[in-house]
Structures are given as C-alpha cells and as structure tokens.
Write a protein that holds these residues in place. Sequence first.
Motif, PDB file in Angstrom:
ATOM      1  N   ALA A 139      50.905  48.358  20.749  1.00  0.00           N
ATOM      2  CA  ALA A 139      51.060  47.653  19.473  1.00  0.00           C
ATOM      3  C   ALA A 139      52.469  47.783  18.916  1.00  0.00           C
ATOM      4  CB  ALA A 139      50.039  48.179  18.468  1.00  0.00           C
ATOM      5  N   LEU A 140      53.034  48.993  18.938  1.00  0.00           N
ATOM      6  CA  LEU A 140      54.333  49.158  18.286  1.00  0.00           C
ATOM      7  C   LEU A 140      55.472  48.571  19.115  1.00  0.00           C
ATOM      8  CD1 LEU A 140      56.139  51.800  19.512  1.00  0.00           C
ATOM      9  CD2 LEU A 140      54.287  53.051  18.422  1.00  0.00           C
ATOM     10  N   VAL A 141      55.376  48.623  20.447  1.00  0.00           N
ATOM     11  CA  VAL A 141      56.426  48.015  21.277  1.00  0.00           C
ATOM     12  C   VAL A 141      56.400  46.501  21.114  1.00  0.00           C
ATOM     13  CG1 VAL A 141      57.201  47.596  23.644  1.00  0.00           C
ATOM     14  CG2 VAL A 141      56.584  49.905  22.916  1.00  0.00           C
ATOM     15  N   ARG A 142      55.213  45.913  21.108  1.00  0.00           N
ATOM     16  CA  ARG A 142      55.130  44.469  20.902  1.00  0.00           C
ATOM     17  C   ARG A 142      55.657  44.077  19.527  1.00  0.00           C
ATOM     18  NH1 ARG A 142      49.106  43.287  23.575  1.00  0.00           N
ATOM     19  NH2 ARG A 142      49.811  43.286  25.766  1.00  0.00           N
ATOM     20  N   ALA A 143      55.326  44.860  18.491  1.00  0.00           N
ATOM     21  CA  ALA A 143      55.817  44.560  17.145  1.00  0.00           C
ATOM     22  C   ALA A 143      57.339  44.624  17.093  1.00  0.00           C
ATOM     23  CB  ALA A 143      55.207  45.523  16.136  1.00  0.00           C
ATOM     24  N   ALA A 144      57.910  45.635  17.765  1.00  0.00           N
ATOM     25  CA  ALA A 144      59.368  45.779  17.770  1.00  0.00           C
ATOM     26  C   ALA A 144      60.035  44.624  18.501  1.00  0.00           C
ATOM     27  CB  ALA A 144      59.744  47.112  18.402  1.00  0.00           C
ATOM     28  N   CYS A 145      59.449  44.187  19.612  1.00  0.00           N
ATOM     29  CA  CYS A 145      60.023  43.064  20.354  1.00  0.00           C
ATOM     30  C   CYS A 145      59.979  41.778  19.533  1.00  0.00           C
ATOM     31  CB  CYS A 145      59.280  42.878  21.676  1.00  0.00           C
ATOM     32  SG  CYS A 145      59.631  44.128  22.930  1.00  0.00           S
ATOM     33  N   ILE A 146      58.837  41.534  18.875  1.00  0.00           N
ATOM     34  CA  ILE A 146      58.721  40.334  18.052  1.00  0.00           C
ATOM     35  C   ILE A 146      59.770  40.347  16.946  1.00  0.00           C
ATOM     36  CG2 ILE A 146      57.233  39.151  16.383  1.00  0.00           C
ATOM     37  CD1 ILE A 146      54.842  40.044  18.155  1.00  0.00           C
ATOM     38  N   ALA A 147      59.925  41.486  16.278  1.00  0.00           N
ATOM     39  CA  ALA A 147      60.899  41.579  15.182  1.00  0.00           C
ATOM     40  C   ALA A 147      62.324  41.360  15.680  1.00  0.00           C
ATOM     41  CB  ALA A 147      60.777  42.943  14.503  1.00  0.00           C
ATOM     42  N   ALA A 148      62.607  41.827  16.903  1.00  0.00           N
ATOM     43  CA  ALA A 148      63.958  41.686  17.456  1.00  0.00           C
ATOM     44  C   ALA A 148      64.165  40.345  18.146  1.00  0.00           C
ATOM     45  CB  ALA A 148      64.221  42.820  18.446  1.00  0.00           C
ATOM     46  N   GLY A 149      63.124  39.510  18.210  1.00  0.00           N
ATOM     47  CA  GLY A 149      63.258  38.213  18.856  1.00  0.00           C
ATOM     48  C   GLY A 149      63.355  38.300  20.363  1.00  0.00           C
ATOM     49  N   LYS A 150      62.707  39.291  20.956  1.00  0.00           N
ATOM     50  CA  LYS A 150      62.772  39.507  22.401  1.00  0.00           C
ATOM     51  C   LYS A 150      61.395  39.306  23.021  1.00  0.00           C
ATOM     52  CE  LYS A 150      67.074  41.074  22.064  1.00  0.00           C
ATOM     53  NZ  LYS A 150      68.245  40.426  22.699  1.00  0.00           N
ATOM     54  N   ASP A 151      61.348  38.583  24.140  1.00  0.00           N
ATOM     55  CA  ASP A 151      60.079  38.403  24.835  1.00  0.00           C
ATOM     56  C   ASP A 151      59.978  39.256  26.089  1.00  0.00           C
ATOM     57  OD1 ASP A 151      61.888  37.088  26.431  1.00  0.00           O
ATOM     58  OD2 ASP A 151      60.772  35.202  26.532  1.00  0.00           O
ATOM     59  N   LYS A 152      61.049  39.984  26.429  1.00  0.00           N
ATOM     60  CA  LYS A 152      61.072  40.842  27.607  1.00  0.00           C
ATOM     61  C   LYS A 152      61.786  42.150  27.273  1.00  0.00           C
ATOM     62  CE  LYS A 152      59.571  37.732  30.713  1.00  0.00           C
ATOM     63  NZ  LYS A 152      58.348  37.874  31.521  1.00  0.00           N
ATOM     64  N   LEU A 153      61.414  43.193  27.993  1.00  0.00           N
ATOM     65  CA  LEU A 153      62.231  44.397  28.044  1.00  0.00           C
ATOM     66  C   LEU A 153      63.165  44.238  29.234  1.00  0.00           C
ATOM     67  CD1 LEU A 153      59.343  47.012  27.586  1.00  0.00           C
ATOM     68  CD2 LEU A 153      60.802  46.031  25.799  1.00  0.00           C
ATOM     69  N   ARG A 154      64.427  44.653  29.091  1.00  0.00           N
ATOM     70  CA  ARG A 154      65.396  44.440  30.165  1.00  0.00           C
ATOM     71  C   ARG A 154      66.277  45.668  30.331  1.00  0.00           C
ATOM     72  NH1 ARG A 154      65.313  39.162  27.810  1.00  0.00           N
ATOM     73  NH2 ARG A 154      64.637  37.604  29.342  1.00  0.00           N
ATOM     74  N   PHE A 155      66.531  46.020  31.604  1.00  0.00           N
ATOM     75  CA  PHE A 155      67.437  47.125  31.895  1.00  0.00           C
ATOM     76  C   PHE A 155      68.027  46.935  33.286  1.00  0.00           C
ATOM     77  CE2 PHE A 155      68.251  51.599  33.329  1.00  0.00           C
ATOM     78  CZ  PHE A 155      69.257  51.883  32.419  1.00  0.00           C
ATOM     79  N   ARG A 156      69.330  46.716  33.322  1.00  0.00           N
ATOM     80  CA  ARG A 156      70.087  46.627  34.571  1.00  0.00           C
ATOM     81  C   ARG A 156      69.447  45.686  35.582  1.00  0.00           C
ATOM     82  NH1 ARG A 156      71.785  53.059  35.229  1.00  0.00           N
ATOM     83  NH2 ARG A 156      72.907  53.186  33.241  1.00  0.00           N
ATOM     84  N   GLY A 157      69.145  44.478  35.106  1.00  0.00           N
ATOM     85  CA  GLY A 157      68.628  43.449  35.988  1.00  0.00           C
ATOM     86  C   GLY A 157      67.135  43.475  36.200  1.00  0.00           C
ATOM     87  N   ILE A 158      66.429  44.421  35.588  1.00  0.00           N
ATOM     88  CA  ILE A 158      64.966  44.517  35.717  1.00  0.00           C
ATOM     89  C   ILE A 158      64.328  44.016  34.434  1.00  0.00           C
ATOM     90  CG2 ILE A 158      63.010  46.067  36.028  1.00  0.00           C
ATOM     91  CD1 ILE A 158      64.948  47.960  37.510  1.00  0.00           C
ATOM     92  N   ASP A 159      63.362  43.103  34.571  1.00  0.00           N
ATOM     93  CA  ASP A 159      62.611  42.593  33.426  1.00  0.00           C
ATOM     94  C   ASP A 159      61.201  43.156  33.427  1.00  0.00           C
ATOM     95  OD1 ASP A 159      64.746  41.110  32.669  1.00  0.00           O
ATOM     96  OD2 ASP A 159      63.864  39.148  33.069  1.00  0.00           O
ATOM     97  N   CYS A 160      60.658  43.319  32.235  1.00  0.00           N
ATOM     98  CA  CYS A 160      59.320  43.883  32.063  1.00  0.00           C
ATOM     99  C   CYS A 160      58.695  43.182  30.862  1.00  0.00           C
ATOM    100  CB  CYS A 160      59.457  45.392  31.833  1.00  0.00           C
ATOM    101  SG  CYS A 160      57.951  46.275  31.508  1.00  0.00           S
ATOM    102  N   ASP A 161      57.478  42.683  31.030  1.00  0.00           N
ATOM    103  CA  ASP A 161      56.833  41.864  30.003  1.00  0.00           C
ATOM    104  C   ASP A 161      55.864  42.706  29.166  1.00  0.00           C
ATOM    105  OD1 ASP A 161      55.568  40.011  28.441  1.00  0.00           O
ATOM    106  OD2 ASP A 161      54.862  38.751  30.091  1.00  0.00           O
ATOM    107  N   PRO A 162      56.226  43.052  27.930  1.00  0.00           N
ATOM    108  CA  PRO A 162      55.337  43.869  27.102  1.00  0.00           C
ATOM    109  C   PRO A 162      54.152  43.093  26.544  1.00  0.00           C
ATOM    110  CG  PRO A 162      57.253  43.257  25.831  1.00  0.00           C
ATOM    111  CD  PRO A 162      57.487  42.738  27.231  1.00  0.00           C
ATOM    112  N   PHE A 163      54.157  41.758  26.683  1.00  0.00           N
ATOM    113  CA  PHE A 163      53.069  40.951  26.143  1.00  0.00           C
ATOM    114  C   PHE A 163      51.994  40.654  27.186  1.00  0.00           C
ATOM    115  CE2 PHE A 163      56.782  40.162  23.494  1.00  0.00           C
ATOM    116  CZ  PHE A 163      56.256  40.461  22.246  1.00  0.00           C
ATOM    117  N   ALA A 164      52.244  41.033  28.441  1.00  0.00           N
ATOM    118  CA  ALA A 164      51.215  40.970  29.477  1.00  0.00           C
ATOM    119  C   ALA A 164      50.343  42.218  29.383  1.00  0.00           C
ATOM    120  CB  ALA A 164      51.872  40.861  30.852  1.00  0.00           C
ATOM    121  N   ASP A 165      49.292  42.284  30.189  1.00  0.00           N
ATOM    122  CA  ASP A 165      48.444  43.476  30.219  1.00  0.00           C
ATOM    123  C   ASP A 165      49.221  44.646  30.807  1.00  0.00           C
ATOM    124  OD1 ASP A 165      46.280  42.092  29.193  1.00  0.00           O
ATOM    125  OD2 ASP A 165      45.435  41.628  31.170  1.00  0.00           O
ATOM    126  N   TRP A 166      49.220  45.768  30.095  1.00  0.00           N
ATOM    127  CA  TRP A 166      49.931  46.951  30.575  1.00  0.00           C
ATOM    128  C   TRP A 166      49.112  47.632  31.668  1.00  0.00           C
ATOM    129  CZ3 TRP A 166      53.238  49.965  26.530  1.00  0.00           C
ATOM    130  CH2 TRP A 166      53.926  49.056  25.721  1.00  0.00           C
TER     131      TRP A 166
END
Length: 351
Positions: A139-166
Amino acid sequence: MHRNALPAWWHPDHFQKKRAHLAVRQTVMRTLRRWFEDQGFDEVETPALQVSPGLEVHLMAFATDLVGPHPDDRRRLYLHTSPEFTMKKLLAAGVPKLFQLSHVYRNGERSGTHHPEFAMLEWYRAGAGYRDLMEDCIALVRAACIAAGKDKLRFRGIDCDPFADWRVLSVQDAFLHYADIDLLATAPDPLRPDRALLAAEVARIGIRVAENDTWEDLFFRVSLDRIEPHLGMDVPTFLSDYPISMAALARPKPDDPRVAERFELYGCGVELANAFGELTDPVLQRTRFEADMAEKERLYGERYPIDEEFLAALPLMPDSAGIALGFDRLAMIIAGAEKIDDVLWAPVVVA
C-alpha cells in the motif's frame, strides 16, 4: 583524477543535477507520513545514542562517550544502527501502532546502495503478523509512486512494476528453484545448522567453499550468486520464512518451527526492507544475542553490550510485527536514480 579536482557536492552546477531526484524524495516522504497518519500510527522520535547499537553480527557501529559534568562521569554509548530496541520499549509501554523516520548509522558501509548515515523508516503494529506488514509495504509503495507520478520502480536499467501482483517466495523455495539445494535438509538441528552438509551441496553446484566458511557464510554466498539476482525483477518480491538460526529477533512460525516469521523485500534487485513477527521470550532472546555476539567476536574481534532494559521490556510487549525499510533506497528506485547519493541532500564527506 584527484578528489579535489571533482566539483564539491554543494557546487550549484553539480547539485542541480540531482534536484529532480530530491523533489521525488520530498514527495515520497510527505506521502508516507500521510499514509501512516491515515492509518492511526503515532510518529515517535527516539535517541540515536544507545547502550546497545543493535546486535546483528555483520553490522559495525560508531562508538562515542557520554561525558557528564564530572570528568570521571563517562560512559561508552553507540549511535544506533536501527531504532528497534527503543521502539519496542514503546510497544511495551502501550503504544500500539508507531512509526519513525530516523537517521541511523552503520560503519564500514559505503557503495552505490550504502551510506554510513541514512534514513530508516521503521514501524510496528501490535496484534499483527508479518503478513500484515507485507500489505503495508504494498500500500505505501504504491501510494508513494502515485504521488511521485511514477508507474515503475527503476534502478540501473531494471524495471519493476509495483502495481502488479507482488511475489512471495520462501527462502527454502528460492534455494530449491535457483540453486537446486534443499536448504532445510542441511539444518537437521534448526538452531545449529550443519556446515558440512551445506558445504557439500554448495560444492556440488560449483560454488567456491573455503575451509573456514561457516554455514552462514555459505548461505550468503549462494544467495548473492544464485538467488538475489532474481529478486524484485519485474515485480517486487518478498523473500520470506528464513531459517530460524538467521532470525535472532523473530518468532518461529507456528506451523513450521524450523523457520522464522521474517521477510526481506526486494525491488529491482535492491534489498529494501527487513521484517519480523517479533520474538517476546526474553530467555530465548538473550540466548540468541549471546550467540550472535560470540560470532561477532570470532569474526571481528569485538562485541557490543546487550540492552538489559530491552530484555526486561520483552515480557510486557504485545504480540506484534515490525519492519525496517531503507527510505533512501526506496526514494532512489522510485526516482530512478543511479546511486543512493543522488537522493541525499548532502553526503557524509570522506576527506
């Protein structure tokens, strides 16, 4: 290039490059505080100076002396590696839901994902289990992403979708799937795993085994080589149910006492959080602390004192679950930054 030839971190041209990342950090910080307030948590503040800094075997603390008005009034204290002990005392005092965003200090750690002083988000729920904390994280990671206008987590070329099933993956299943090792079979006595059994399995899959490796050394070598590269890819991943010997502060699982109610959270291959269903047995807790400090002394030649007040508070602590999340790392992968320094307002400067 000599260090002094590089722009100072505070030089406007240099600092301006990370302003967008810092804006994300501020948004995430405000959002998380609002989320906890909406959930009815108390925000607490606890001292960084402690009798015991935290007793994890491989964490190194910063020591200092507390000096009173008399020159002989001097006591060795440490900057905490986590506010855990004090926050659990507040649980014992009757605060049922609490969180803290505090600075913590760990010596001997500096890299693209480590900093000697960093922000830790830690929270506890009375009457909850570690699975409840998984729902908090989602819940809190998704809330933070929405507030920041981000639909993905990203690090050094790797994408990760927090809105999919964890994903939830047990340590046992991870070792079986990625390393072809039945980890629990190497610990017929769960509290005293068999080094020889694991060494044979590690050698079988072609990973180096040194003569002085402990069972835990081999566990981490396999984890780093075969398991962690797969964690938090595509979707965030909870690595759960650690062997009981690797969870000094966690209670055993009721349906399988070989493992503990512990998980770590990974996103984009980065470890973000460590959570426990909390142990409240002071006798067992002391035994685990003493074993860990004996191992720290064997490996590093030092040990830290046990917080006796913490052990005294444990019988008053309700059944609860708690988690520590690296705030700077979370801000880093929400912002898509390349390194942790990119989301820090100012670094600890090394001359």
